[in-house]
Scaffold this motif. Structure first.
Motif, PDB file in Angstrom:
ATOM      1  N   GLY A  15     -37.129 -35.890  79.116  1.00  0.00           N
ATOM      2  CA  GLY A  15     -36.488 -34.570  79.107  1.00  0.00           C
ATOM      3  C   GLY A  15     -36.042 -34.203  77.707  1.00  0.00           C
ATOM      4  N   VAL A 139     -28.810 -41.437  81.769  1.00  0.00           N
ATOM      5  CA  VAL A 139     -27.901 -40.295  81.668  1.00  0.00           C
ATOM      6  C   VAL A 139     -27.676 -39.784  83.087  1.00  0.00           C
ATOM      7  CG1 VAL A 139     -27.553 -37.984  80.719  1.00  0.00           C
ATOM      8  CG2 VAL A 139     -28.734 -39.728  79.349  1.00  0.00           C
ATOM      9  N   MET A 191     -29.276 -25.989  81.899  1.00  0.00           N
ATOM     10  CA  MET A 191     -28.810 -26.357  83.234  1.00  0.00           C
ATOM     11  C   MET A 191     -27.495 -25.635  83.551  1.00  0.00           C
ATOM     12  SD  MET A 191     -28.216 -30.133  84.923  1.00  0.00           S
ATOM     13  CE  MET A 191     -29.938 -30.571  85.042  1.00  0.00           C
TER      14      MET A 191
HETATM   15  N1  LIG Z   1     -25.883 -29.727  81.427  1.00  0.00           N
HETATM   16  C1  LIG Z   1     -24.940 -30.273  82.190  1.00  0.00           C
HETATM   17  O1  LIG Z   1     -23.904 -29.633  82.475  1.00  0.00           O
HETATM   18  C2  LIG Z   1     -25.072 -31.693  82.680  1.00  0.00           C
HETATM   19  C3  LIG Z   1     -23.931 -32.309  83.210  1.00  0.00           C
HETATM   20  C4  LIG Z   1     -24.035 -33.623  83.673  1.00  0.00           C
HETATM   21  C5  LIG Z   1     -25.231 -34.291  83.617  1.00  0.00           C
HETATM   22  N2  LIG Z   1     -26.328 -33.678  83.099  1.00  0.00           N
HETATM   23  C6  LIG Z   1     -27.586 -34.429  83.087  1.00  0.00           C
HETATM   24  O2  LIG Z   1     -28.075 -34.505  81.758  1.00  0.00           O
HETATM   25  C7  LIG Z   1     -29.496 -34.579  81.781  1.00  0.00           C
HETATM   26  C8  LIG Z   1     -30.079 -33.519  80.845  1.00  0.00           C
HETATM   27  O3  LIG Z   1     -29.665 -32.242  81.322  1.00  0.00           O
HETATM   28  P1  LIG Z   1     -29.719 -30.911  80.424  1.00  0.00           P
HETATM   29  O4  LIG Z   1     -28.474 -30.184  80.693  1.00  0.00           O
HETATM   30  O5  LIG Z   1     -30.102 -31.232  79.034  1.00  0.00           O
HETATM   31  O6  LIG Z   1     -30.907 -30.141  81.165  1.00  0.00           O
HETATM   32  P2  LIG Z   1     -31.927 -29.046  80.593  1.00  0.00           P
HETATM   33  O7  LIG Z   1     -32.367 -28.302  81.804  1.00  0.00           O
HETATM   34  O8  LIG Z   1     -31.356 -28.314  79.449  1.00  0.00           O
HETATM   35  O9  LIG Z   1     -33.136 -29.945  80.042  1.00  0.00           O
HETATM   36  C9  LIG Z   1     -33.812 -30.813  80.907  1.00  0.00           C
HETATM   37  C10 LIG Z   1     -35.142 -31.216  80.309  1.00  0.00           C
HETATM   38  O10 LIG Z   1     -35.791 -32.074  81.280  1.00  0.00           O
HETATM   39  C11 LIG Z   1     -37.130 -31.647  81.446  1.00  0.00           C
HETATM   40  N3  LIG Z   1     -37.610 -32.001  82.788  1.00  0.00           N
HETATM   41  C12 LIG Z   1     -37.350 -31.397  83.970  1.00  0.00           C
HETATM   42  N4  LIG Z   1     -38.028 -32.002  84.963  1.00  0.00           N
HETATM   43  C13 LIG Z   1     -38.721 -33.021  84.397  1.00  0.00           C
HETATM   44  C14 LIG Z   1     -39.621 -34.010  84.902  1.00  0.00           C
HETATM   45  N5  LIG Z   1     -39.966 -34.042  86.204  1.00  0.00           N
HETATM   46  N6  LIG Z   1     -40.140 -34.920  84.050  1.00  0.00           N
HETATM   47  C15 LIG Z   1     -39.820 -34.861  82.722  1.00  0.00           C
HETATM   48  N7  LIG Z   1     -39.017 -33.940  82.187  1.00  0.00           N
HETATM   49  C16 LIG Z   1     -38.460 -33.037  83.009  1.00  0.00           C
HETATM   50  C17 LIG Z   1     -37.094 -30.138  81.210  1.00  0.00           C
HETATM   51  O11 LIG Z   1     -38.394 -29.639  80.874  1.00  0.00           O
HETATM   52  C18 LIG Z   1     -36.073 -30.013  80.085  1.00  0.00           C
HETATM   53  O12 LIG Z   1     -36.676 -30.106  78.815  1.00  0.00           O
HETATM   54  C19 LIG Z   1     -29.912 -34.396  83.248  1.00  0.00           C
HETATM   55  O13 LIG Z   1     -30.160 -35.653  83.825  1.00  0.00           O
HETATM   56  C20 LIG Z   1     -28.692 -33.760  83.879  1.00  0.00           C
HETATM   57  O14 LIG Z   1     -28.598 -34.024  85.247  1.00  0.00           O
HETATM   58  C21 LIG Z   1     -26.288 -32.393  82.619  1.00  0.00           C
END
Ligand SMILES: NC(=O)c1ccc[n+]([C@@H]2O[C@H](COP(=O)([O-])OP(=O)(O)OC[C@H]3O[C@@H](n4cnc5c(N)ncnc54)[C@H](O)[C@@H]3O)[C@@H](O)[C@H]2O)c1
Length: 288
Positions: A15, A139, A191
């Motif tokens: 990701g 994560v 997200m």
């Molecule tokens: N943003 C938040 O508030 C938050 C809070 C807690 C935890 N998280 C966790 O942090 C991690 C990253 O989240 P983020 O906020 O950067 O999300 P984001 O949506 O900004 O980025 C996620 C990335 O993952 C990629 N992705 C999606 N499905 C995929 C797949 N099947 N295989 C490979 N890549 C894939 C997307 O293309 C994107 O580039 C996630 O696991 C999320 O659950 C995020």
């Protein structure tokens, strides 16, 4: 010892095209590591890798695909060296209450967040054990401690990820591998934009949100310090972790937290900030 004098490691990030994964990759390269950025979005991951220079490479990987995982590890080894650190960061959400999501949306969340992560850990366990070293960093999310309205299957996938992570870490405790799990709170990425667009996710805006670079620092620091588990914020995160154990207590606390989230979300919307990821700082605290 300066950060750049830490041993350069080969790090595979999932990701990595956007959000927290992109920030982790940029900081890891800046600290002298060699990074294989992977993402389901091929075009975006290749351009993100190009921006980071010759210590980075890009590779398409849908984390649900076992063959894709083998190819990503092989590509990293061929271009940068055998993978020392796997950072399982990719994840998705679908906002809304359980009754309003389609069954397919529930399944998609579990397939990416849980089964995708399990597939990556399964691939890494064998390869890293054979090479006699390795560090798996997952994560996860603060929702892995807290049952929250609007986060039923997302939270369930993260609860399960945490259970899987710690069980494997205990199974492997006498082996050569290290395990770290990190729980971001609300972080200003796409997200959170998705959550901002849906009033059922307003609870995400009840507390302060973090920049992706702040989460990335904790993750990249963990490559060296190898903590077992990291929560955000350090103190309030521990309180949330305990609160989640008592659903009756949650019923008592929730109305106030929800009301604060609704107010803060409405304030952001009326300030003309419909995208949380555009905000340089949000004046509130967040939980997911
Ligand atoms: N943003 C938040 O508030 C938050 C809070 C807690 C935890 N998280 C966790 O942090 C991690 C990253 O989240 P983020 O906020 O950067 O999300 P984001 O949506 O900004 O980025 C996620 C990335 O993952 C990629 N992705 C999606 N499905 C995929 C797949 N099947 N295989 C490979 N890549 C894939 C997307 O293309 C994107 O580039 C996630 O696991 C999320 O659950 C995020």
């Amino acid at each position: 010892m300066s950060r750049n004098s830490e041993r350069s490691q080969v790090v595979l990030v999932t990701g990595a095209a956007d959000g927290i994964g992109a920030a982790i990759s940029a900081l890891a390269v800046a600290r002298g590591h060699r990074v294989m950025l992977t993402d389901v979005n091929g075009e975006a991951v290749h351009s993100a890798a190009r921006r980071l220079g010759d210590r980075a490479a890009g590779c398409v990987l849908d984390i649900r695909d076992p063959e894709g995982w083998a190819k990503a590890f092989d590509a990293a080894e061929a271009q940068l060296g055998a993978v020392d650190v796997l950072i399982n960061n990719a994840g998705i959400t679908h906002t809304g209450h359980a009754r309003d999501l389609s069954l397919q949306q529930h399944r998609d969340i579990v397939e990416v967040n849980l089964l995708g992560t399990i597939t990556g850990v399964h691939t890494a366990l064998r390869r890293m054990t054979e090479q006699g070293r390795g560090h798996i960093i997952n994560v996860c999310s603060m929702t892995s401690f807290l049952p929250l309205p609007g986060y039923s299957t997302y939270g369930a996938s993260k609860y399960a990820m945490r259970g899987f992570h710690h069980s494997v870490a205990l199974e492997e405790r006498n082996g050569p591998l290290d395990f770290t799990i990190i729980h971001p709170p609300s972080t200003r990425t796409k997200m959170l934009d998705q959550e901002m667009a849906d009033p059922t996710s307003a609870i995400s805006f009840a507390e302060k949100s973090y920049a992706p670079e702040q989460i990335a620092k904790a993750v990249v620091d963990a490559i060296v310090s190898k903590p077992v588990e990291v929560v955000f914020p350090p103190l309030a995160g521990r309180v949330q972790r305990i609160a989640g154990v008592f659903p009756r207590l949650m019923r008592w606390v929730l109305p106030r937290v929800e009301a604060r989230g609704v107010r803060q979300r409405e304030r952001l919307v009326s300030d003309g900030q419909p995208r949380a990821s555009d905000a340089s700082e949000t004046p509130h605290r967040s939980v997911s």
